[in-house]
Write a protein that holds these residues in place. Structure first.
Motif: not given
Length: 417
Positions: A148-158
């Motif tokens: 979830a951290t990896a997915v959330s960071l990618v989504a938040a960065t985008r």
């Protein structure tokens, strides 16, 4: 912007973890409920069949591999399991005595059945949930949190990509107030943001250039009629009236020149170079003393700053003249405050009302409108000084001195010489 990205990522991580944790806990609770009849009854029927087979033909049972003994199987007796299996097997028509035991390692369970003339020992399958369930749950949640951290960071960065472009664009505004062109690359929303900012930059640059041309043209066009008016004023026979006309024209000329310089300084600035602040301040004070300004020079620390000498000299000169003119006298000192240079200019004037302190940097602003004729200047000195200091990475602060006077504190990035 980084904080916003982290907050978005944290919210997404929390939402994902909470949803999966609730779903996992529900699944765990379902697994830990009492054993369903579908799992217990087949085992009870098999035990009942083996017991009857042992009672009917012991020799055949021993030949089939059944274990007989004169006492229950060794191990720790499990009373609750014994009672539960006694009730379950009673429903299968067995009224024997039963004992459930478990080896010290807790890996093997046996049920011993009293046949009257001995005991038959049968293996008992362990239908409990697997051991270490909480450790498995913790590992499962750790895996979920990592993903979830990896997915959330990618989504938040985008999501925050366009906002980061805006933040970076603000830091890259040039001296002319126009944004530096931004590469139109990356994700589609990033390209759209960069394209919009570049379009805005082009419009701002066009507006700035148009204003510069307008001010330059106005200043140039004003000089011709002002020259004619000055020539005509020279022919005025009344000496007092002629002096009034010439004074008004001189003030108008000063205002026009100051306005042109104010706009020009917004887009033009010389190349920065290392210079000794103490020497620059000393030169300014000596120059103003020669012009009959009352200026007192205090301690000057040996400091070096990187700036355009002409621009910085103009800014400091304006501030000292402002103090010496409006405050009757100026006191100047320079020191190192641990981070940079601190130039303090104090006077003995009436100061500035607190409500008007920030307006002192507005172009053409005067605290007392009635003193416009009594004191020289166009009201642009403070505005020009602040603009130059902002471009050099410095700042200026004003404060009243008790019982009278005004303190101007200028801070600039500098190092000890």
């Amino acid at each position: 912007m980084t904080s916003l990205r982290n907050r978005i990522a944290g919210f997404m991580i929390l939402a994902i973890v909470v949803v999966i944790a609730l779903a996992t806990l529900v699944a765990v609770q379902l697994v830990q409920r009492p054993l369903p009849e579908a799992a217990v009854i087949p085992v009870a029927r098999q035990i009942a069949w083996n017991v009857r087979f042992a009672q009917t033909d012991r020799a055949a049972a021993e030949a089939a591999g059944m274990l007989f003994a004169d006492r229950p199987a060794a191990g720790e007796v499990r009373d609750r399991s014994t009672q539960r299996w006694t009730r379950t097997l009673a429903k299968q028509g067995l009224q024997n005595r039963f004992v459930v035991t478990e080896d010290p390692q807790g890996t093997t369970r046996r049920i011993s059945v009293d046949l009257g003339d001995g005991w038959v020992i049968l293996p008992l399958p362990d239908l409990r949930p697997p051991r270490g369930g909480w450790r498995i749950f913790a590992a499962w949640m750790a895996l979920i949190v990592t993903g979830a951290t990896a997915v959330s960071l990618v989504a938040a960065t985008r999501i925050t990509g366009p906002l980061r472009i805006l933040e970076g664009a603000v830091d890259r505004i040039g001296r002319d107030g126009v944004l530096v062109p931004i590469p139109e690359t990356g994700l589609p929303e990033t390209q759209a943001t960069a394209r919009a900012l570049n379009h805005l930059s082009a419009r701002l640059k066009s507006a700035m250039e148009s204003r510069m041309r307008l001010v330059a043209a106005a200043g140039h066009d004003l000089r011709t009629p002002m020259t004619r008016m000055r020539l005509r004023a020279e022919f005025v026979e009344d000496d007092a009236e002629r002096e009034k006309w010439l004074a008004d024209l001189a003030e108008l000329d000063a205002i026009a020149d100051s306005a042109i310089r104010l706009v020009r300084d917004q887009v033009t600035q010389g190349e920065a170079q290392d210079l000794r602040l103490d020497r620059l301040v000393g030169e300014i004070v000596a120059e103003l003393r020669a012009l009959n300004y009352l200026v007192t020079l205090g301690p000057l620390a040996a400091l070096v700053a990187s700036a355009d000498p002409l621009s910085l000299k103009r800014a400091i000169r304006n501030l000292v003249i402002n103090a010496a003119t409006h405050g009757k006298a100026a006191r100047v000192r320079l020191r190192h405050d641990g981070e940079g240079a601190e130039l303090v200019i104090e006077d003995d004037g009436p100061g500035i009302p607190e409500a008007l302190m920030e307006r002192a940097f507005e172009p053409f602003f005067r605290v007392d409108k009635g003193r416009r004729k009594a004191l020289p200047g166009a009201g642009l000195g403070m505005a020009i000084a602040r603009q130059i200091l902002d471009q050099l990475g410095g700042r200026i602060a004003l404060a009243n001195i008790q019982p009278r006077g005004l303190r101007q504190t200028v801070t600039l990035p500098a190092r000890i010489a």
